[in-house]
Design a protein around this motif. Sequence first.
Motif, PDB file in Angstrom:
ATOM      1  N   MET A 129      68.206  50.343  19.056  1.00  9.72           N
ATOM      2  CA  MET A 129      67.121  51.233  19.465  1.00  9.72           C
ATOM      3  C   MET A 129      66.074  51.301  18.367  1.00  9.72           C
ATOM      4  O   MET A 129      66.375  51.100  17.192  1.00  9.72           O
ATOM      5  N   GLY A 130      64.858  51.582  18.745  1.00  7.94           N
ATOM      6  CA  GLY A 130      63.781  51.754  17.784  1.00  7.94           C
ATOM      7  C   GLY A 130      63.222  50.449  17.245  1.00  7.94           C
ATOM      8  O   GLY A 130      62.595  50.435  16.192  1.00  7.94           O
ATOM      9  N   LEU A 131      63.440  49.354  17.966  1.00  7.94           N
ATOM     10  CA  LEU A 131      62.936  48.069  17.495  1.00  7.94           C
ATOM     11  C   LEU A 131      61.468  47.900  17.875  1.00  7.94           C
ATOM     12  O   LEU A 131      61.038  48.286  18.951  1.00  7.94           O
ATOM     13  N   LYS A 132      60.727  47.317  17.009  1.00  6.00           N
ATOM     14  CA  LYS A 132      59.345  46.975  17.299  1.00  6.00           C
ATOM     15  C   LYS A 132      59.305  45.562  17.870  1.00  6.00           C
ATOM     16  O   LYS A 132      60.305  44.855  17.872  1.00  6.00           O
ATOM     17  N   ASP A 156      60.521  42.842  15.595  1.00  2.58           N
ATOM     18  CA  ASP A 156      61.976  42.838  15.448  1.00  2.58           C
ATOM     19  C   ASP A 156      62.624  42.073  16.594  1.00  2.58           C
ATOM     20  O   ASP A 156      63.563  41.289  16.395  1.00  2.58           O
TER      21      ASP A 156
END
Length: 94
Positions: free
Chosen positions: A7-10, A13
Amino acid sequence: MDDLKLMGLKSHDCNVLMQDLLPVTIRGILPKTVRQVITCLCLFFNAICRKVIDPTRLNELENEAIIILCQLETYFPPFFDIMVHLIVHLVREI
């Protein structure tokens, strides 16, 4: 870690995961034929995401995308819908 989710990947990424890490992680897990097709897909994305792309190679990349998608459909038939085929049009957008 409880749900085993990333979670929270750009977007960068995700690109690194797809282009660089995925071929390494599937090396010992999948059969050779499936592994080769997925690796070719990763190399395709690597080729179209470069800063400098050779315009003479665009037709070759488009043909590669078509072949890769056809091969993937033989291994993962229920997975594909019309959105996956948009990969072919990425080369034209370049």
